[in-house]
Design a protein around this motif. Structure first.
Motif, mmCIF file in Angstrom:
data_model
loop_
_atom_site.group_PDB
_atom_site.id
_atom_site.type_symbol
_atom_site.label_atom_id
_atom_site.label_comp_id
_atom_site.label_asym_id
_atom_site.label_seq_id
_atom_site.Cartn_x
_atom_site.Cartn_y
_atom_site.Cartn_z
ATOM 1 N N UNK A 518 -0.981 2.286 -5.112
ATOM 2 C CA UNK A 518 -0.918 1.581 -3.834
ATOM 3 C C UNK A 518 -2.172 0.774 -3.574
ATOM 4 N N UNK A 519 -3.335 1.358 -3.878
ATOM 5 C CA UNK A 519 -4.604 0.664 -3.683
ATOM 6 C C UNK A 519 -4.675 -0.597 -4.535
ATOM 7 N N UNK A 520 -4.224 -0.494 -5.779
ATOM 8 C CA UNK A 520 -4.243 -1.659 -6.670
ATOM 9 C C UNK A 520 -3.275 -2.726 -6.177
ATOM 10 N N UNK A 521 -2.112 -2.303 -5.723
ATOM 11 C CA UNK A 521 -1.126 -3.281 -5.245
ATOM 12 C C UNK A 521 -1.638 -4.024 -4.004
ATOM 13 N N UNK A 522 -2.411 -3.349 -3.150
ATOM 14 C CA UNK A 522 -3.024 -4.048 -2.017
ATOM 15 C C UNK A 522 -3.909 -5.168 -2.534
ATOM 16 N N UNK A 523 -4.701 -4.852 -3.537
ATOM 17 C CA UNK A 523 -5.643 -5.842 -4.060
ATOM 18 C C UNK A 523 -4.948 -6.970 -4.817
ATOM 19 N N UNK A 524 -3.739 -6.691 -5.285
ATOM 20 C CA UNK A 524 -2.957 -7.742 -5.947
ATOM 21 C C UNK A 524 -2.196 -8.585 -4.928
ATOM 22 N N UNK A 525 -2.188 -8.145 -3.685
ATOM 23 C CA UNK A 525 -1.450 -8.871 -2.650
ATOM 24 C C UNK A 525 -0.008 -8.436 -2.516
ATOM 25 N N UNK A 526 0.390 -7.383 -3.251
ATOM 26 C CA UNK A 526 1.766 -6.875 -3.170
ATOM 27 C C UNK A 526 1.834 -5.788 -2.093
ATOM 28 N N UNK A 527 1.792 -6.218 -0.850
ATOM 29 C CA UNK A 527 1.627 -5.262 0.246
ATOM 30 C C UNK A 527 2.849 -4.379 0.447
ATOM 31 N N UNK A 528 4.036 -4.916 0.280
ATOM 32 C CA UNK A 528 5.240 -4.086 0.442
ATOM 33 C C UNK A 528 5.273 -2.978 -0.607
ATOM 34 N N UNK A 529 4.923 -3.322 -1.845
ATOM 35 C CA UNK A 529 4.879 -2.327 -2.910
ATOM 36 C C UNK A 529 3.795 -1.293 -2.620
ATOM 37 N N UNK A 530 2.658 -1.745 -2.096
ATOM 38 C CA UNK A 530 1.570 -0.829 -1.761
ATOM 39 C C UNK A 530 2.015 0.179 -0.707
#
Length: 574
Positions: A518-530
């Motif tokens: 989840x933390x990585x997905x936030x940084x990738x901009x994939x907020x829904x996935x995060x």
């Protein structure tokens, strides 16, 4: 405690490690927003407390109540600015009611198409309302200002503070998140407010969720790792020959058959079979029958209550064992260790320390007491005391590879945080000695790998994680750490995420893996996935404190989605 996180009070990447593993950002407190740039801003917070715009030269030397001088044919905008400047004079003189009247006049005079000027007038009036602590008026005027200028930092921040005063946590978080993004995460005051409201939101949500959660048994690997951290724990020992049937004594490799009609012994049998879901009910039978293994059954039941995250049920059982003076002293000491660890998870370090000290008093030759108290001391930043406890554990049990590895980790953390090159070098040599002496101890390799990562010796760290995986192929957390290493070392997102996905495949109850993804997905901009990943971790949380931390991460991601929808604002991505 799971092998790859020996001194963490809850699951999740240690905050100092996450900053290093991902490069930037660093997590503030219980989650907060991500600090994409850690340099301190030169702006002062006082700028946000004052109205905007300088006084017009025509007002120089005049008292606030004198009318501004401008030609009769002056445009409406000039008249509006003059009224605003007069309001600024009143504001600086702490005459807020008069300032509000002037700003209201400016708003009435300003042409509607002059949106930036009109936004400033509303924001200035909000500043005056703020001094009068009429928070609803502050919100109303800041909202007008933001509608006119959606990226108006002063108005957004002032509205965030007013929402905080009104206990509108969700609205406060959205506004301060927008401010943090607009400021490039450089203003400490904005980030502290974000951190504060995230903690409050997380705590509120966790309190309700945790109380009504469905208890969930951890994975067999987690349970085995937990029990492996005890060497003097009677309840985790295999069934003794005297507890088995006569025919089973001659068939040690076959399924155990309990001779006595004992709920506790039946529970022990289920432990050996890894049939963990039946243990609590069998212990209950022993306790209700007041059998001869009542003390053991209470401790075993309490242990599994702790493992499923039910501290409320665990505590009465632990309390009862502690006061059973006729019970085996090792049972009582083990109950104190587990109750002390529970208190630490609940952020009650004083009670935790008391329990560990009591355990050392009643069973001074118990190596587990010093091993687990050493971990507590690390969490309390009492490194010297932690090392002394690990030394005592090693004296009592020289072959304790875990204690020796964690002693090295304590010394390394002290050297690393103190930026002492000589001590860092000595502690790294200590790790090398431990893995040579105990080549089968996965924990030694895992902790050494963390230290090597700090020192940017990525290739060697990767080798250490590979050795961990060879020794414990079912330990999901090692794959997570190895995945994080790929991000820092090679900036290889795909490989990093593949390894973390592998961790989930191995153990679909690994909350550490979901949180990290989840933390990585936030940084990738994939907020829904995060948000999806954080919610999965929340459902697996083993304590209310851990759940609050995860809710903070989830709320931070959710706030960013709302800010993106409202204002088109997104932080930089990896």
């Amino acid at each position: 405690m799971a092998a790859s996180k020996p001194v963490e009070p809850q699951a999740g990447v240690p905050h100092w490690k996450l900053a290093l593993a991902v490069g930037a950002p660093l997590l503030l407190g219980a989650g907060a927003v991500y600090l994409w740039n850690r340099r301190k801003t030169s702006k002062r917070d006082s700028q946000r407390r004052t109205p905007e715009g300088r006084a017009s030269p025509t007002l120089t030397g005049r008292s606030p109540n004198q009318e501004p001088e401008f030609p009769q044919e002056a445009s409406p905008l000039v008249k509006a600015q003059a009224a605003k400047n007069k309001g600024n004079k009143y504001f600086k003189a702490s005459k807020y009611d008069q300032a509000i009247q002037c700003y209201t006049e400016a708003i009435g005079l300003c042409p509607p198409e002059k949106k930036d000027d009109l936004a400033t007038f509303y924001q200035n009036r909000a500043a005056a309302y703020e001094q009068l602590q009429t928070w609803k008026d502050v919100v109303q005027d800041c909202t007008k200002a933001v509608e006119l200028n959606p990226r108006y930092v002063k108005a957004l921040y002032r509205r965030a503070k007013a929402h905080e005063r009104l206990d509108n946590k969700k609205e406060c978080l959205e506004d301060v998140t927008a401010v943090c993004i607009l400021e490039g995460f450089q203003n400490q005051q904005s980030m502290l407010l974000a951190d504060k409201v995230l903690k409050l939101l997380g705590k509120d949500k966790a309190k309700d969720k945790y109380k009504n959660r469905e208890p969930l048994m951890p994975s067999p690997q987690f349970i085995k790792s937990y029990f492996s951290s005890f060497t003097d724990d009677i309840i985790s020992q295999p069934l003794q020959k005297g507890e088995k049937s006569d025919e089973d004594k001659d068939n040690e490799g076959e399924e155990v058959v309990v001779k006595e009609n004992s709920g506790y012994l039946k529970a022990k049998q289920y432990m050996e079979e890894e049939n963990y879901d039946k243990i609590i009910s069998e212990c209950r039978k022993e306790i209700e029958a007041d059998g001869k293994y009542t003390a053991e059954a209470l401790l075993l039941r309490a242990t599994f209550y702790l493992l499923i995250g039910n501290a409320t049920f665990a505590k009465p059982d632990l309390d009862q064992v502690v006061i059973m003076e006729k019970a085996n002293v090792k049972l009582r000491a083990n109950a104190l260790i587990k109750r002390g660890s529970m208190y630490m998870q609940q952020q009650q370090p004083q009670l935790s320390t008391q329990d560990f000290n009591m355990a050392a008093d009643i069973d001074p030759q118990n190596a587990d007491v010093y091993h687990h108290r050493g971990q507590l001391k690390i969490l309390l930043d009492q490194v010297e005391e932690a090392v002394a406890d690990f030394d005592e554990c090693i004296r009592l049990q020289p072959d304790s590879a875990l204690a020796q590895a964690q002693k090295c980790f304590a010394l390394y953390r002290k050297a690393y945080t103190g930026s002492n090159p000589l001590q860092i070098k000595a502690s790294m040599k200590g790790f090398e000695d431990v893995i040579k002496k105990f080549p089968k101890c996965a924990e030694g390799y895992a902790l050494y790998a963390q230290a090597l990562t700090d020192q940017q010796q990525f290739g060697t760290a990767d080798e250490m994680y590979n050795k961990c995986i060879d020794l414990e192929p079912d330990n999901a957390t090692t794959y997570v750490h190895k995945g994080l290493l790929q991000l820092q070392w090679k900036q290889d997102l795909d490989k990093g995420l593949d390894l973390i996905s592998k961790a989930i495949e191995i153990d679909n109850k690994c909350d550490f893996a979901y949180e990290t993804m989840g933390t990585i997905e936030v940084q990738r901009g994939n907020l829904d996935k995060a948000i999806e990943m954080f919610n999965k971790a929340i459902n697996l949380a083993k304590s209310e404190m851990e759940m609050a931390h995860l809710y903070s991460l989830c709320d931070a991601a959710y706030a960013q989605t709302k800010v993106a929808e409202k204002y088109g604002l997104k932080p930089p991505t990896l």
